[in-house]
Scaffold this motif. Sequence first.
Motif, short mmCIF file in Angstrom:
data_model
loop_
_atom_site.label_atom_id
_atom_site.label_comp_id
_atom_site.label_asym_id
_atom_site.label_seq_id
_atom_site.Cartn_x
_atom_site.Cartn_y
_atom_site.Cartn_z
N ILE A 145 10.78 0.07 2.19
CA ILE A 145 9.83 0.11 1.00
C ILE A 145 9.07 0.95 1.62
CG2 ILE A 145 7.29 -0.73 0.74
CD1 ILE A 145 8.80 -2.93 0.36
N ARG A 146 9.31 1.06 3.23
CA ARG A 146 8.64 2.59 3.40
C ARG A 146 9.07 3.67 3.85
NH1 ARG A 146 5.18 6.12 6.01
NH2 ARG A 146 4.86 5.23 8.31
N ALA A 147 11.15 3.47 3.82
CA ALA A 147 11.65 5.19 3.58
C ALA A 147 11.68 5.37 2.14
CB ALA A 147 13.27 4.26 3.77
N ILE A 148 11.58 4.56 1.10
CA ILE A 148 11.92 4.61 -0.30
C ILE A 148 10.35 4.76 -0.77
CG2 ILE A 148 11.51 3.47 -2.41
CD1 ILE A 148 13.33 1.27 -1.25
N ALA A 149 9.39 4.45 0.08
CA ALA A 149 7.88 5.52 -0.61
C ALA A 149 7.42 6.47 -0.15
CB ALA A 149 6.85 4.52 -0.27
N ALA A 150 8.79 7.21 1.22
CA ALA A 150 7.84 8.61 1.51
C ALA A 150 9.23 9.27 0.71
CB ALA A 150 8.79 8.39 3.03
N GLN A 202 0.77 -1.16 0.00
CA GLN A 202 -0.73 -0.03 0.04
C GLN A 202 0.56 1.59 -0.09
OE1 GLN A 202 -3.54 -0.43 2.76
NE2 GLN A 202 -3.08 2.30 3.04
N MET A 203 2.13 1.23 0.68
CA MET A 203 2.95 2.43 0.50
C MET A 203 3.23 2.62 -1.18
SD MET A 203 2.88 3.92 3.77
CE MET A 203 1.87 3.18 4.58
N LEU A 204 3.68 1.34 -1.20
CA LEU A 204 4.31 1.27 -2.67
C LEU A 204 3.25 2.16 -3.56
CD1 LEU A 204 6.32 -1.88 -3.21
CD2 LEU A 204 7.18 0.76 -2.86
N ALA A 205 1.75 1.64 -3.41
CA ALA A 205 0.78 2.55 -4.16
C ALA A 205 0.97 3.96 -3.98
CB ALA A 205 -0.24 1.48 -3.88
#
Length: 385
Positions: free
Chosen positions: A315-320, A17-20
Amino acid sequence: MLLAGVLAALSAIGALQMLAGWIATVSFTGRVANPPTKGMPITVLKPLHGGEPLLEEALTTLCEQDYPPGFQIVFGVADRADTAIPVVHALRTRFPDQDIDLVIDATRHGANPKISNLINMMPLARHGVLVIADSDSHARPGFLRHLTWALDRPGVGLVTTLYTGLPAFRTVANLLGVTQITHGFLPGVLLARVLGRQDCLGATMCLRRETLDRIGGLAALKDHLADDQVLGRLILGEGLDIALAGTIVAATVPERTVSALWRHELRWARTIRTLEPAAYAASVLQYPLFPAVLTVIASGFAAWAWLLFGIVWAIRAIAAIGIDRALAPMLGGLAFRCPLWLLPLRDLLSVAEWIASHAGRKVEWRGQTLRADTPPRLTQGSSAR
């Protein structure tokens, strides 16, 4: 191990969901075009309450708009001793050519103090297009042109804007509030629109006066805490659309301490839970680092669980980072990047608030204790008159 597997799956869902959300943000910012230089006469209503942090800076961005003639600003307070009044006087001195009015009126209309303030301000509004904007909103110069351009599309009854967080301070609590808005709330709104939702976001609400009159005026909102959501539902009930303007504002995050941030975000949480209980129940999946931590514990601190935690954090960091980069061109000097090490703490705090939100409906707002209400759901063609 079954429990650990379930928790790992929930963490993976949250990471996806973060990536989306990142993809949705990139898609939105990539579609934005420059609005025309022409505009229509508008009145901007700015209800004020106290000399909050960065207030003059936020209001200055409104006075500096590159908008054609016919642009009026109406500020309103309920108390002659309100510390926001000197700020308005300072703006009048700095911008002598700007059409600025100030209303000081303590008359109370219903339970919502913001709407009471707006009702008292309305008699001074001279134009047929109204912009209701929060006092803590910082806007880029083309803000108003984007609003009127979107409102001029066929079938649009209301225009609203996305917003990011802008820290008033640099405390941990302040930065936690910023990253929740920028990396949680904003991409969540865009994902909801992909799924067909048209929510009204209270930071900015732009509509024609005749449309407001059709739904019963501001009086239809006076007893609702979630006045923005009620307004949105009334507009949709008239068969009109809620458009998202091609501009983003930055909202000041004023909380210095975790306790102040907790009270503020708990108000949001309980209001959203009351409005959309099913969607809110599922929203806990937005915080993937929490189930990742539980996976580590449930697995007996197995190596694979630690690897999962590291991957989810990445993933959370990359999305941010991706969201920040996508927003930067639209925000200019209003862009702000929070430290990535805060993300695990942010997820843990959000889950704690999610749990606490189910313990009642009482909320604190500007020193008052109010109750989150459940506005009526409306079908097309119905309205509150």
